[in-house]
Design an enzyme around this catalytic site. Structure first.
Site, PDB file in Angstrom:
ATOM      1  N   TYR A 291      -3.019  11.262   6.229  1.00 58.35           N
ATOM      2  CA  TYR A 291      -3.301   9.964   6.863  1.00 58.35           C
ATOM      3  C   TYR A 291      -2.168   8.876   6.209  1.00 58.35           C
ATOM      4  O   TYR A 291      -1.810   9.033   5.220  1.00 58.35           O
ATOM      5  CB  TYR A 291      -4.540   9.193   6.555  1.00 58.35           C
ATOM      6  CG  TYR A 291      -4.888   7.878   6.621  1.00 58.35           C
ATOM      7  CD1 TYR A 291      -4.938   7.264   7.812  1.00 58.35           C
ATOM      8  CD2 TYR A 291      -4.660   7.223   5.358  1.00 58.35           C
ATOM      9  CE1 TYR A 291      -4.935   5.899   7.861  1.00 58.35           C
ATOM     10  CE2 TYR A 291      -4.917   5.646   5.571  1.00 58.35           C
ATOM     11  CZ  TYR A 291      -4.819   5.276   6.828  1.00 58.35           C
ATOM     12  OH  TYR A 291      -4.816   3.708   7.069  1.00 58.35           O
TER      13      TYR A 291
ATOM     14  N   HIS B 221      -9.015   6.913   2.781  1.00 57.45           N
ATOM     15  CA  HIS B 221      -9.646   7.082   4.176  1.00 57.45           C
ATOM     16  C   HIS B 221     -10.694   7.897   4.121  1.00 57.45           C
ATOM     17  O   HIS B 221     -10.900   8.882   4.853  1.00 57.45           O
ATOM     18  CB  HIS B 221      -8.469   7.600   4.936  1.00 57.45           C
ATOM     19  CG  HIS B 221      -8.300   6.853   6.222  1.00 57.45           C
ATOM     20  ND1 HIS B 221      -8.638   7.304   7.299  1.00 57.45           N
ATOM     21  CD2 HIS B 221      -8.212   5.373   6.422  1.00 57.45           C
ATOM     22  CE1 HIS B 221      -8.574   6.455   8.159  1.00 57.45           C
ATOM     23  NE2 HIS B 221      -8.284   5.306   7.967  1.00 57.45           N
TER      24      HIS B 221
ATOM     25  N   ASP C 198      -4.981   3.854   0.147  1.00 55.12           N
ATOM     26  CA  ASP C 198      -6.120   4.094   1.077  1.00 55.12           C
ATOM     27  C   ASP C 198      -6.620   5.476   1.012  1.00 55.12           C
ATOM     28  O   ASP C 198      -5.668   6.380   1.564  1.00 55.12           O
ATOM     29  CB  ASP C 198      -5.840   3.589   2.433  1.00 55.12           C
ATOM     30  CG  ASP C 198      -7.129   3.639   3.427  1.00 55.12           C
ATOM     31  OD1 ASP C 198      -8.133   4.045   3.149  1.00 55.12           O
ATOM     32  OD2 ASP C 198      -6.881   3.021   4.506  1.00 55.12           O
TER      33      ASP C 198
ATOM     34  N   GLU D 226      -8.967   2.184  -1.893  1.00 60.10           N
ATOM     35  CA  GLU D 226      -9.645   1.861  -0.705  1.00 60.10           C
ATOM     36  C   GLU D 226     -10.557   3.201  -0.044  1.00 60.10           C
ATOM     37  O   GLU D 226     -10.102   4.233  -0.044  1.00 60.10           O
ATOM     38  CB  GLU D 226      -8.727   1.419   0.388  1.00 60.10           C
ATOM     39  CG  GLU D 226      -9.366   1.053   1.743  1.00 60.10           C
ATOM     40  CD  GLU D 226      -8.340   0.508   2.857  1.00 60.10           C
ATOM     41  OE1 GLU D 226      -7.185   0.151   2.456  1.00 60.10           O
ATOM     42  OE2 GLU D 226      -8.437   0.616   4.064  1.00 60.10           O
TER      43      GLU D 226
ATOM     44  N   GLU E  65      -4.737  -7.403   5.114  1.00 55.10           N
ATOM     45  CA  GLU E  65      -3.735  -6.496   5.615  1.00 55.10           C
ATOM     46  C   GLU E  65      -2.958  -6.946   6.569  1.00 55.10           C
ATOM     47  O   GLU E  65      -3.380  -7.654   7.512  1.00 55.10           O
ATOM     48  CB  GLU E  65      -4.534  -5.207   6.047  1.00 55.10           C
ATOM     49  CG  GLU E  65      -3.738  -4.110   6.430  1.00 55.10           C
ATOM     50  CD  GLU E  65      -4.652  -2.843   6.925  1.00 55.10           C
ATOM     51  OE1 GLU E  65      -5.912  -3.162   7.016  1.00 55.10           O
ATOM     52  OE2 GLU E  65      -4.101  -1.654   7.036  1.00 55.10           O
TER      53      GLU E  65
ATOM     54  N   TRP F 180     -11.867  11.994   8.602  1.00 51.79           N
ATOM     55  CA  TRP F 180     -10.447  11.682   8.950  1.00 51.79           C
ATOM     56  C   TRP F 180     -10.277  10.249   8.398  1.00 51.79           C
ATOM     57  O   TRP F 180     -10.309   9.481   8.065  1.00 51.79           O
ATOM     58  CB  TRP F 180     -10.075  11.682  10.424  1.00 51.79           C
ATOM     59  CG  TRP F 180      -8.680  11.519  10.514  1.00 51.79           C
ATOM     60  CD1 TRP F 180      -7.534  12.448  10.248  1.00 51.79           C
ATOM     61  CD2 TRP F 180      -7.991  10.304  10.949  1.00 51.79           C
ATOM     62  NE1 TRP F 180      -6.500  12.046  10.499  1.00 51.79           N
ATOM     63  CE2 TRP F 180      -6.569  10.571  10.764  1.00 51.79           C
ATOM     64  CE3 TRP F 180      -8.505   8.923  11.015  1.00 51.79           C
ATOM     65  CZ2 TRP F 180      -5.543   9.677  10.846  1.00 51.79           C
ATOM     66  CZ3 TRP F 180      -7.192   7.984  11.287  1.00 51.79           C
ATOM     67  CH2 TRP F 180      -5.798   8.504  11.294  1.00 51.79           C
TER      68      TRP F 180
ATOM     69  N   ARG G 123       0.739  -1.212  -0.007  1.00 52.09           N
ATOM     70  CA  ARG G 123       0.138  -0.097  -0.013  1.00 52.09           C
ATOM     71  C   ARG G 123       0.997   1.348   0.133  1.00 52.09           C
ATOM     72  O   ARG G 123       2.007   1.267   0.856  1.00 52.09           O
ATOM     73  CB  ARG G 123      -1.018   0.013   1.278  1.00 52.09           C
ATOM     74  CG  ARG G 123      -1.869   0.860   1.351  1.00 52.09           C
ATOM     75  CD  ARG G 123      -2.732   0.792   2.685  1.00 52.09           C
ATOM     76  NE  ARG G 123      -2.068   1.876   3.673  1.00 52.09           N
ATOM     77  CZ  ARG G 123      -2.360   2.335   4.719  1.00 52.09           C
ATOM     78  NH1 ARG G 123      -3.980   2.083   4.925  1.00 52.09           N
ATOM     79  NH2 ARG G 123      -2.063   3.020   5.622  1.00 52.09           N
TER      80      ARG G 123
ATOM     81  N   ARG H 175     -13.987  -5.206   3.192  1.00 51.75           N
ATOM     82  CA  ARG H 175     -12.968  -5.120   4.044  1.00 51.75           C
ATOM     83  C   ARG H 175     -13.641  -5.308   5.605  1.00 51.75           C
ATOM     84  O   ARG H 175     -12.831  -5.021   6.638  1.00 51.75           O
ATOM     85  CB  ARG H 175     -12.227  -3.739   4.046  1.00 51.75           C
ATOM     86  CG  ARG H 175     -11.357  -3.847   2.782  1.00 51.75           C
ATOM     87  CD  ARG H 175     -10.391  -2.641   2.798  1.00 51.75           C
ATOM     88  NE  ARG H 175      -9.595  -2.125   3.949  1.00 51.75           N
ATOM     89  CZ  ARG H 175      -8.670  -2.591   4.616  1.00 51.75           C
ATOM     90  NH1 ARG H 175      -8.142  -3.955   4.054  1.00 51.75           N
ATOM     91  NH2 ARG H 175      -8.254  -2.133   5.628  1.00 51.75           N
TER      92      ARG H 175
ATOM     93  N   GLU I 179     -14.124  -1.258   6.312  1.00 52.13           N
ATOM     94  CA  GLU I 179     -13.289  -1.494   7.630  1.00 52.13           C
ATOM     95  C   GLU I 179     -14.284  -0.764   8.699  1.00 52.13           C
ATOM     96  O   GLU I 179     -13.986  -1.187   9.738  1.00 52.13           O
ATOM     97  CB  GLU I 179     -11.917  -0.875   7.579  1.00 52.13           C
ATOM     98  CG  GLU I 179     -11.764   0.557   7.502  1.00 52.13           C
ATOM     99  CD  GLU I 179     -10.316   1.061   7.490  1.00 52.13           C
ATOM    100  OE1 GLU I 179      -9.684   0.410   6.717  1.00 52.13           O
ATOM    101  OE2 GLU I 179      -9.999   2.161   7.950  1.00 52.13           O
TER     102      GLU I 179
ATOM    103  N   HIS J 269      -9.542  -5.916   7.155  1.00 55.81           N
ATOM    104  CA  HIS J 269      -8.795  -4.875   7.710  1.00 55.81           C
ATOM    105  C   HIS J 269      -7.712  -5.686   8.747  1.00 55.81           C
ATOM    106  O   HIS J 269      -8.278  -6.331   9.436  1.00 55.81           O
ATOM    107  CB  HIS J 269      -9.958  -4.133   8.459  1.00 55.81           C
ATOM    108  CG  HIS J 269      -9.472  -2.949   9.202  1.00 55.81           C
ATOM    109  ND1 HIS J 269     -10.242  -2.426  10.228  1.00 55.81           N
ATOM    110  CD2 HIS J 269      -8.490  -2.260   8.976  1.00 55.81           C
ATOM    111  CE1 HIS J 269      -9.672  -1.375  10.898  1.00 55.81           C
ATOM    112  NE2 HIS J 269      -8.706  -1.131  10.155  1.00 55.81           N
TER     113      HIS J 269
HETATM  114  C1  CS2 Z   1      -6.712   2.002   7.978  1.00 61.08           C
HETATM  115  C2  CS2 Z   1      -6.772   1.912   9.596  1.00 61.08           C
HETATM  116  O1  CS2 Z   1      -5.451  -0.132   7.936  1.00 61.08           O
HETATM  117  C3  CS2 Z   1      -6.386   0.549   7.317  1.00 61.08           C
HETATM  118  O2  CS2 Z   1      -6.616   0.507   6.067  1.00 61.08           O
HETATM  119  O3  CS2 Z   1      -7.790   2.691   7.492  1.00 61.08           O
HETATM  120  O4  CS2 Z   1      -5.676   1.981  10.003  1.00 61.08           O
HETATM  121  C4  CS2 Z   1      -7.791   2.806  10.412  1.00 61.08           C
HETATM  122  O5  CS2 Z   1      -7.462   4.006  10.180  1.00 61.08           O
HETATM  123  C5  CS2 Z   1      -7.774   2.444  11.657  1.00 61.08           C
HETATM  124  O6  CS2 Z   1      -8.194   0.841  12.110  1.00 61.08           O
HETATM  125  C6  CS2 Z   1      -8.841   3.216  12.768  1.00 61.08           C
HETATM  126  O7  CS2 Z   1      -8.693   2.775  13.791  1.00 61.08           O
HETATM  127 MG    MG Z   2      -8.381   1.695   5.811  1.00 60.55          MG
END
Ligand code: CS2
Ligand code: MG
Length: 402
Positions: A159, A212, A210, A236, A339, A402, A147, A283, A262, A312
């Site tokens: 992020y 996000h 990602d 993602e 992941e 976020w 990733r 996910r 996720e 996830h």
């Molecule tokens: C993220 C996560 O792993 C991922 O793809 O989007 O790290 C996510 O931010 C966290 O699990 C939030 O608790």
């Molecule tokens: Mg993610």
């Protein structure tokens, strides 16, 4: 056979984890993960106050019945806290059943569909050069799927990009920090990152990204199109998915594969996304979506619609979820990818586990059950600390995703 006790253990070996340890009069115990990042104590209280008293004396082998007892019996269905608590119990019960059978969990689920589980790692950097170097290092360590995330010029934090040598996404602030977000700069920069990653890593490495949840469906469609030349494995969470129909726009406009889920905790969160084939990978994961019993239903629904799993596996899910996930991944017919974000050394010793990484793949091990336990006396040395992820604001001060 009876459940004699359930311990709810909250510990923080590097980050907070909620663990349910279910004990029986048959000797075998089972362990489940109920961690919900930033809301850990809500799950612990839900378990201690509302779940444990209802389960003492019940037969731990009646997994399906206990699942429905906790889901329908609560009257208030779904929700992340409830479903994380149900998952903690469900995974512990599957652990017990597999131990009683003397089998690794994947055998109980139906046996191996593959020999090993493809995992992806996180490559990141403050800028594109650093991110490409990091991805090359991961490739050398054996990863075949990476990733890519990098800093965006003009934004102090982004992020997926750690700063000051800290762990990725530490969730370490006693109150949420506030970051700034700018969609235009992001959309301008990310295709440049993937152009460099694809030319630096060659055609074989699977590349993931990602978003996000930060784009609108139309912006997500633009990004998906811009990334098409670099043939991503997936894009993602391109947009928030509460409105599942909104993904039609993204789907119609781009062939870049889409992974979502996720933050989902139930099959109803992804029913339309799956049934209309608006995504390629789901996910939702065992820890947040009601355990193995419920995740199996999501995976079977997905299989009907050519959607594959992509659990996830961030480090805010404990090694218990990782262990259970790897058994599921080894079995589930429509597996996509898993992941892998390695836990800290402290977390790894508090949760002794049978799973291993080698050559870009993971295997769950052959120990009976899911192969992960908790060292309670060591866990007691790492007490809970309140810790939050950041929030985002647009440059005019509007609170963003976020
Ligand atoms: C993220 C996560 O792993 C991922 O793809 O989007 O790290 C996510 O931010 C966290 O699990 C939030 O608790
Ligand atoms: Mg993610």
């Amino acid at each position: 056979m009876k459940i004699t006790a359930i311990k709810v253990i909250v510990c923080s070996p590097g980050r907070n984890f909620v663990t349910a340890k279910v004990e029986t009069d048959a000797g075998a115990h089972g362990v489940g993960d109920g961690t919900l990042n930033g809301r850990e104590l809500a799950v612990a209280a839900y378990l201690r106050d509302h779940v444990v008293p209802c389960l003492i004396g019940r037969d731990p082998r009646r997994i399906e019945d206990i699942w429905h007892y906790l889901y329908r019996g609560a009257y208030w269905r779904r929700g992340p806290v409830t479903m994380a608590a149900i998952a903690a119990i469900d995974v512990a019960l599957w652990d017990i059943k597999a131990k009683l059978a003397g089998m690794p969990l994947y055998q109980l689920l139906g046996g191996r569909s593959r020999d090993r589980v493809l995992v992806y790692a996180h490559g990141h950097g403050a800028d594109i050069d650093e991110a490409v170097d990091d991805a090359l290092r991961l490739r050398e360590r054996g990863y075949r799927a990476i990733r890519g995330q990098c800093g965006i010029p003009g934004l102090a934090r982004t992020y997926g990009v750690p700063v000051d040598g800290k762990d990725y996404e530490p969730a370490d602030a006693p109150l949420p920090a506030e970051h700034a977000w700018n969609t235009g700069r992001y959309l301008e920069h990310v295709p440049k990152l993937f152009e460099r990653l694809r030319s630096g890593l060659g055609p074989e490495v699977a590349l993931l990204h990602d978003v996000h949840h930060r784009l609108t469906p139309n912006e997500a469609a633009q990004l998906g199109r811009a990334l098409e030349p670099f043939r991503l494995f997936w894009m993602e969470d391109p947009a928030p998915a509460e409105n599942q129909a909104a993904f039609r726009r993204i789907r119609e406009m781009t062939t870049t594969p889409i992974a979502v889920g996720e933050v989902f905790n139930s099959i109803h969160d992804c029913h339309q996304l799956i049934a209309e084939q608006l995504i390629d990978y789901v996910r939702a994961n065992i820890g947040h979506s009601g355990g193995i019993t419920h995740m199996r239903r999501i995976a079977h629904l997905a299989e009907l619609h050519h959607v594959r799993t992509g659990f996830h596996g961030a480090t805010d899910l404990s090694p218990v979820t990782m262990g259970a996930a790897l058994h599921f991944d080894l079995w589930v017919p429509n597996f996509g990818i898993q992941e892998h974000m390695p836990h800290s050394a402290e977390t790894d010793v508090v949760f002794p586990h049978a799973y291993r990484f080698a050559d870009g793949y993971m295997t769950p091990g052959e120990a009976p059950g899911h192969g992960v336990d908790i060292d309670e006396s060591l866990a007691a040395k790492f007490p809970y600390r309140r810790a939050y992820l950041p929030v985002n604001r647009l440059e005019d001060g509007t609170l963003w995703h976020w």
